[in-house]
Design a protein around this motif. Sequence first.
Motif, PDB file in Angstrom:
ATOM      1  N   TYR A   1      -7.084   0.226   6.924  1.00 10.59           N
ATOM      2  CA  TYR A   1      -7.832   2.087   5.856  1.00 10.59           C
ATOM      3  C   TYR A   1      -9.289   1.418   5.929  1.00 10.59           C
TER       4      TYR A   1
ATOM      5  N   VAL B   1     -10.962   0.586  -5.845  1.00 14.07           N
ATOM      6  CA  VAL B   1      -9.969   2.143  -6.047  1.00 14.07           C
ATOM      7  C   VAL B   1      -9.663   2.420  -5.010  1.00 14.07           C
ATOM      8  N   LEU B   2     -10.087   2.351  -3.488  1.00 15.28           N
ATOM      9  CA  LEU B   2      -8.563   2.527  -2.870  1.00 15.28           C
ATOM     10  C   LEU B   2      -7.443   1.719  -2.585  1.00 15.28           C
ATOM     11  N   LYS B   3      -7.819   0.465  -2.957  1.00 12.49           N
ATOM     12  CA  LYS B   3      -5.808  -0.359  -3.158  1.00 12.49           C
ATOM     13  C   LYS B   3      -5.405   0.349  -4.204  1.00 12.49           C
ATOM     14  N   LEU B   4      -5.824   0.859  -5.317  1.00 10.05           N
ATOM     15  CA  LEU B   4      -4.985   1.152  -6.584  1.00 10.05           C
ATOM     16  C   LEU B   4      -4.450   2.928  -5.724  1.00 10.05           C
ATOM     17  N   ILE B   5      -5.037   3.506  -4.744  1.00 10.15           N
ATOM     18  CA  ILE B   5      -4.728   4.392  -4.296  1.00 10.15           C
ATOM     19  C   ILE B   5      -3.597   4.443  -3.134  1.00 10.15           C
ATOM     20  N   GLY B   6      -3.203   3.173  -2.897  1.00 16.03           N
ATOM     21  CA  GLY B   6      -2.636   3.180  -1.330  1.00 16.03           C
ATOM     22  C   GLY B   6      -3.190   2.304  -0.325  1.00 16.03           C
ATOM     23  N   ALA B   7      -4.457   2.826  -0.196  1.00 13.03           N
ATOM     24  CA  ALA B   7      -4.928   2.296   1.116  1.00 13.03           C
ATOM     25  C   ALA B   7      -4.339   1.449   2.012  1.00 13.03           C
ATOM     26  N   ARG B   8      -4.300   1.115   3.195  1.00  9.32           N
ATOM     27  CA  ARG B   8      -4.001   0.163   4.004  1.00  9.32           C
ATOM     28  C   ARG B   8      -5.524  -0.741   3.910  1.00  9.32           C
ATOM     29  N   ASP B   9      -4.950  -2.104   4.577  1.00  9.02           N
ATOM     30  CA  ASP B   9      -6.195  -3.034   4.600  1.00  9.02           C
ATOM     31  C   ASP B   9      -7.246  -1.886   5.688  1.00  9.02           C
TER      32      ASP B   9
ATOM     33  N   LEU C   1     -14.863   7.002  -7.476  1.00 12.58           N
ATOM     34  CA  LEU C   1     -15.894   7.106  -6.463  1.00 12.58           C
ATOM     35  C   LEU C   1     -17.646   7.738  -6.996  1.00 12.58           C
TER      36      LEU C   1
ATOM     37  N   VAL D   1      -6.721   9.010   2.319  1.00  8.41           N
ATOM     38  CA  VAL D   1      -6.266   7.398   2.445  1.00  8.41           C
ATOM     39  C   VAL D   1      -5.317   7.060   3.256  1.00  8.41           C
TER      40      VAL D   1
ATOM     41  N   HIS E   1     -20.067   8.561  -5.974  1.00 11.23           N
ATOM     42  CA  HIS E   1     -20.573   9.261  -4.859  1.00 11.23           C
ATOM     43  C   HIS E   1     -20.207  10.452  -4.114  1.00 11.23           C
TER      44      HIS E   1
ATOM     45  N   ALA F   1       0.866  -0.989  -0.022  1.00 17.34           N
ATOM     46  CA  ALA F   1       0.218   0.499   0.155  1.00 17.34           C
ATOM     47  C   ALA F   1       0.746   1.321  -0.682  1.00 17.34           C
TER      48      ALA F   1
ATOM     49  N   VAL G   1     -16.076   6.861   2.150  1.00 20.12           N
ATOM     50  CA  VAL G   1     -15.350   6.668   0.708  1.00 20.12           C
ATOM     51  C   VAL G   1     -17.049   5.029   0.698  1.00 20.12           C
TER      52      VAL G   1
ATOM     53  N   VAL H   1     -14.769   0.281  -5.000  1.00 20.45           N
ATOM     54  CA  VAL H   1     -14.687   0.646  -4.232  1.00 20.45           C
ATOM     55  C   VAL H   1     -13.614   0.392  -3.480  1.00 20.45           C
TER      56      VAL H   1
END
Lengths: 223, 300
Positions: free
Chosen positions: B219, B209-217, A90, A105, A92, A74, B20, B206
Amino acid sequence: MIGFDNVAHDFGSGALLSELTLELTAGSFHFLTGPSGAGKSTFLKLCYGELTPTSGTVSFLGRNIAGMNRDELALMRRDIGVVHQDCQFLDHLTLAENVALPLAVSGRRIDPGELAELLGWVGLSNQAQALPPTLSGGERQRGALARAVIMSPRILLADEPSGNLDHDLSMRLLTLLVELNRLGTTVMIATHDLALIRAAKTQVSARVMRIKDRRLHPAGADL
Amino acid sequence: MSRLSTVLARLLGDTEADKVVPRSGLALWLTVFTAAAMAFLSVLALAMSLATARLADRWSGAFEGRATILISAAPEAMGVQAQRVLDILAVTPGVASAHVVDQGEMRRLLAPWFGARTPIESLPVPQLIDVEETPAGFDAAGLALRLAAEVPDAHLDDHQRWRKPLVQAAARIRLVSVLSLILIGGATAAMLTLAALASLASHARVIAVLKLIGARDAYIARAFVRRFTLRSLIGAGLGTSAGMIALATLPGASAPGGLLTGLGFSGLQWLWPLAIPPLAAIIGFWVTRTAALHRLRRGE
């Protein structure tokens, strides 16, 4: 920055990519071309660790990506901006919220001034509060680019960024990517848009590679 | 205070992360309804458990340390036999006191069955002797044998015959109530897990997308944990309130109605159900976090 050492990847039904050896050095500009289904998107996914090579090693800043744990993966992705053809917003959230999402994030503070400046850079100041489904293809692509660079990544990967854009919008997007590269960001664009590649070569020293018969080859003289 | 706010922040999750994930109305209300229904049932099971505990205490305490001797003899022999029994009791170790139940006391005992105006004198009722034990108690078997030998018309009743099965029944009902509470908690956890997994599956894009932008598990998990924790808390709060209102409308223990009255809470026991909403929130937090992290680590 990103290194491929004799990398192969297959999806079980046969090899898609093999014997890939390559180094994306800091500040370089690359194009990856080839017919649809040749493995361009797979190559990019190997770069940011969404896929793991069947054999060989993909490394980021000297570290084997396959050996990273999920948190390290990550953190690595915060250093890699990715622009997809379908933008992956996203729906929304507003455009501004989508663009600022990587900051949220990673727990960083969102500076409204900097966000407005970034949206201005991609020409979307007036669309900040718009929802993604209301944006045109070009606006979405530029929004995706803004989201990809908000964390000041070391490398930017773009997968068919001009796939849904007309010529003028493609050139405008290219200009933004060239500007980024001049600021020191490594850029890798996977595309089969030869016009985009030719236009880029008039502005920047770009290396063009083609995936053919599962392997990477330097592009021909036409590019 | 800062520790409390840290605990609350951990439990309620990250408001930014929560944003999100798009809201889904039907799933929201189904989760709230499930938590409410389970909390309602929990209140009833808890009330049942506490009420049976009270009954068991009451029944085991009733006639604790007392016994009764019944003499079924001819009326003319009744007085002699009663005196003989009193003499025996006077020298029996463990007997603190004993007295013959007089006619007034006997009338009060029989009034619930025959009415207050029954002519006790004309009824062939046995003579009763009320025995009070010392704390050490007496040897009931030895006393019964001696009575059988010396006053054959006298019979010792130490109340164990009817008291023991009632206490056992109350203990069983209490055990069933506790098991019900555990099952309700387990079922709540299972249903919330299913709802969380369904939510994770329906928001796969969703998550991508979150994984793609570097979100940790952690989060990504927080994005789901907050809403399921709050839904569990709100649902359980509603269900608990409804359950407490339902119990408050039941007849009180003092009202005539036999064993079925007094099944609600008593005194400070009314505070017990207040633990249900926080417990439901903890279950919601824990199962959602576990399900989310498990699914993310499996790469789904």
